[in-house]
Design a protein around this motif. Structure first.
Motif, mmCIF file in Angstrom:
data_model
loop_
_atom_site.group_PDB
_atom_site.id
_atom_site.type_symbol
_atom_site.label_atom_id
_atom_site.label_comp_id
_atom_site.label_asym_id
_atom_site.label_seq_id
_atom_site.Cartn_x
_atom_site.Cartn_y
_atom_site.Cartn_z
ATOM 1 N N MET A 1 26.094 -60.152 -86.021
ATOM 2 C CA MET A 1 25.791 -61.273 -85.158
ATOM 3 C C MET A 1 25.286 -62.485 -85.944
ATOM 4 N N ILE A 2 24.417 -62.281 -86.915
ATOM 5 C CA ILE A 2 23.883 -63.398 -87.716
ATOM 6 C C ILE A 2 24.682 -63.486 -89.013
ATOM 7 N N ASP A 3 25.106 -64.691 -89.365
ATOM 8 C CA ASP A 3 25.904 -64.885 -90.568
ATOM 9 C C ASP A 3 25.088 -65.404 -91.744
ATOM 10 N N HIS A 4 24.258 -66.429 -91.521
ATOM 11 C CA HIS A 4 23.481 -66.980 -92.632
ATOM 12 C C HIS A 4 22.335 -67.839 -92.093
ATOM 13 N N LEU A 5 21.443 -68.203 -92.978
ATOM 14 C CA LEU A 5 20.314 -69.069 -92.642
ATOM 15 C C LEU A 5 20.747 -70.521 -92.731
ATOM 16 N N ASP A 6 20.471 -71.296 -91.693
ATOM 17 C CA ASP A 6 20.786 -72.725 -91.693
ATOM 18 C C ASP A 6 19.624 -73.529 -92.261
ATOM 19 N N HIS A 7 18.434 -73.326 -91.709
ATOM 20 C CA HIS A 7 17.242 -74.027 -92.193
ATOM 21 C C HIS A 7 16.010 -73.216 -91.839
ATOM 22 N N LEU A 8 14.927 -73.560 -92.467
ATOM 23 C CA LEU A 8 13.626 -73.030 -92.096
ATOM 24 C C LEU A 8 12.663 -74.202 -92.053
ATOM 25 N N VAL A 9 11.500 -73.984 -91.456
ATOM 26 C CA VAL A 9 10.517 -75.055 -91.320
ATOM 27 C C VAL A 9 9.300 -74.715 -92.170
ATOM 28 N N LEU A 10 8.880 -75.675 -92.959
ATOM 29 C CA LEU A 10 7.721 -75.552 -93.820
ATOM 30 C C LEU A 10 6.644 -76.486 -93.285
ATOM 31 N N THR A 11 5.496 -75.929 -92.933
ATOM 32 C CA THR A 11 4.360 -76.741 -92.494
ATOM 33 C C THR A 11 3.528 -77.078 -93.719
ATOM 34 N N ARG A 29 17.132 -82.198 -102.645
ATOM 35 C CA ARG A 29 17.371 -83.585 -102.247
ATOM 36 C C ARG A 29 16.641 -83.879 -100.945
ATOM 37 N N LEU A 30 15.964 -85.011 -100.887
ATOM 38 C CA LEU A 30 15.266 -85.427 -99.677
ATOM 39 C C LEU A 30 16.262 -86.017 -98.699
ATOM 40 N N GLU A 31 16.150 -85.623 -97.449
ATOM 41 C CA GLU A 31 16.998 -86.135 -96.382
ATOM 42 C C GLU A 31 16.089 -86.560 -95.229
ATOM 43 N N GLY A 36 12.768 -90.186 -88.130
ATOM 44 C CA GLY A 36 11.935 -90.218 -89.328
ATOM 45 C C GLY A 36 11.519 -88.866 -89.854
ATOM 46 N N ARG A 37 12.133 -87.792 -89.362
ATOM 47 C CA ARG A 37 11.805 -86.463 -89.873
ATOM 48 C C ARG A 37 12.362 -86.297 -91.277
ATOM 49 N N GLN A 38 11.752 -85.393 -92.052
ATOM 50 C CA GLN A 38 12.181 -85.156 -93.426
ATOM 51 C C GLN A 38 12.623 -83.718 -93.614
ATOM 52 N N ALA A 39 13.611 -83.559 -94.484
ATOM 53 C CA ALA A 39 14.086 -82.230 -94.858
ATOM 54 C C ALA A 39 14.396 -82.224 -96.345
ATOM 55 N N ILE A 47 15.233 -77.226 -95.764
ATOM 56 C CA ILE A 47 13.872 -76.925 -95.327
ATOM 57 C C ILE A 47 13.387 -78.151 -94.574
ATOM 58 N N ASN A 48 13.160 -78.015 -93.278
ATOM 59 C CA ASN A 48 12.590 -79.111 -92.496
ATOM 60 C C ASN A 48 11.078 -79.114 -92.695
ATOM 61 N N LEU A 49 10.513 -80.306 -92.821
ATOM 62 C CA LEU A 49 9.069 -80.417 -93.011
ATOM 63 C C LEU A 49 8.363 -80.751 -91.706
ATOM 64 N N HIS A 50 7.275 -80.045 -91.466
ATOM 65 C CA HIS A 50 6.314 -80.382 -90.417
ATOM 66 C C HIS A 50 4.992 -80.650 -91.115
#
Length: 126
Positions: A1-11, A29-31, A36-39, A47-50
């Motif tokens: 059912m699960i194929d791969h990891l797309d993103h995770l969130v880092l606080t 690379r910063l995106e 105005g969110r950062q990844a 990695i999405n940043l919180h």
């Protein structure tokens, strides 16, 4: 059912220090996306940043800085990774050591990011 990891969130507590570590030391690379969110992008993942206290909804039940233990597979031999880390002033806290990864044997070094998350960087072994 699960194929791969797309993103995770880092606080994190200090987004500037976090971006510096993951871009300057680890080569991600910063995106910027959305409002105005950062990844931090690497390969086909990110990695999405919180920022602690300013998380986006929905979020983890207890998002806290310093709770992650992440392992990244390097795109080059580990000895080259070690040289780059040392040149950038990173503090390797353990390794190189032999470990078992998701697909087989790996050789790893460990360091910590600005929030003290454990970061493992590895090369696949034959």
């Amino acid at each position: 059912m699960i194929d791969h990891l797309d993103h995770l969130v880092l606080t994190c507590t200090d987004p500037d220090a976090t971006v510096d570590f993951y871009t300057r030391i680890l080569g991600m690379r910063l995106e910027t996306f959305g409002e105005g969110r950062q990844a931090l992008r690497f390969g086909n993942q990110k990695i999405n940043l919180h920022v602690r206290g300013h998380e986006f909804e929905p979020k983890a039940h207890l998002p806290v800085p310093g709770a992650l233990d992440l392992c990244f597979i390097a795109d080059r031999p580990l000895d080259e990774v070690i040289a780059r880390l040392e040149q950038a002033g990173a503090d390797i806290i353990e390794g190189p050591v032999a470990r078992t990864g998701a697909t087989g044997r790996i050789r790893s070094v460990y360091l910590r990011d600005p929030d003290l998350n454990l970061i493992e960087i590895s090369e696949l072994l034959a």
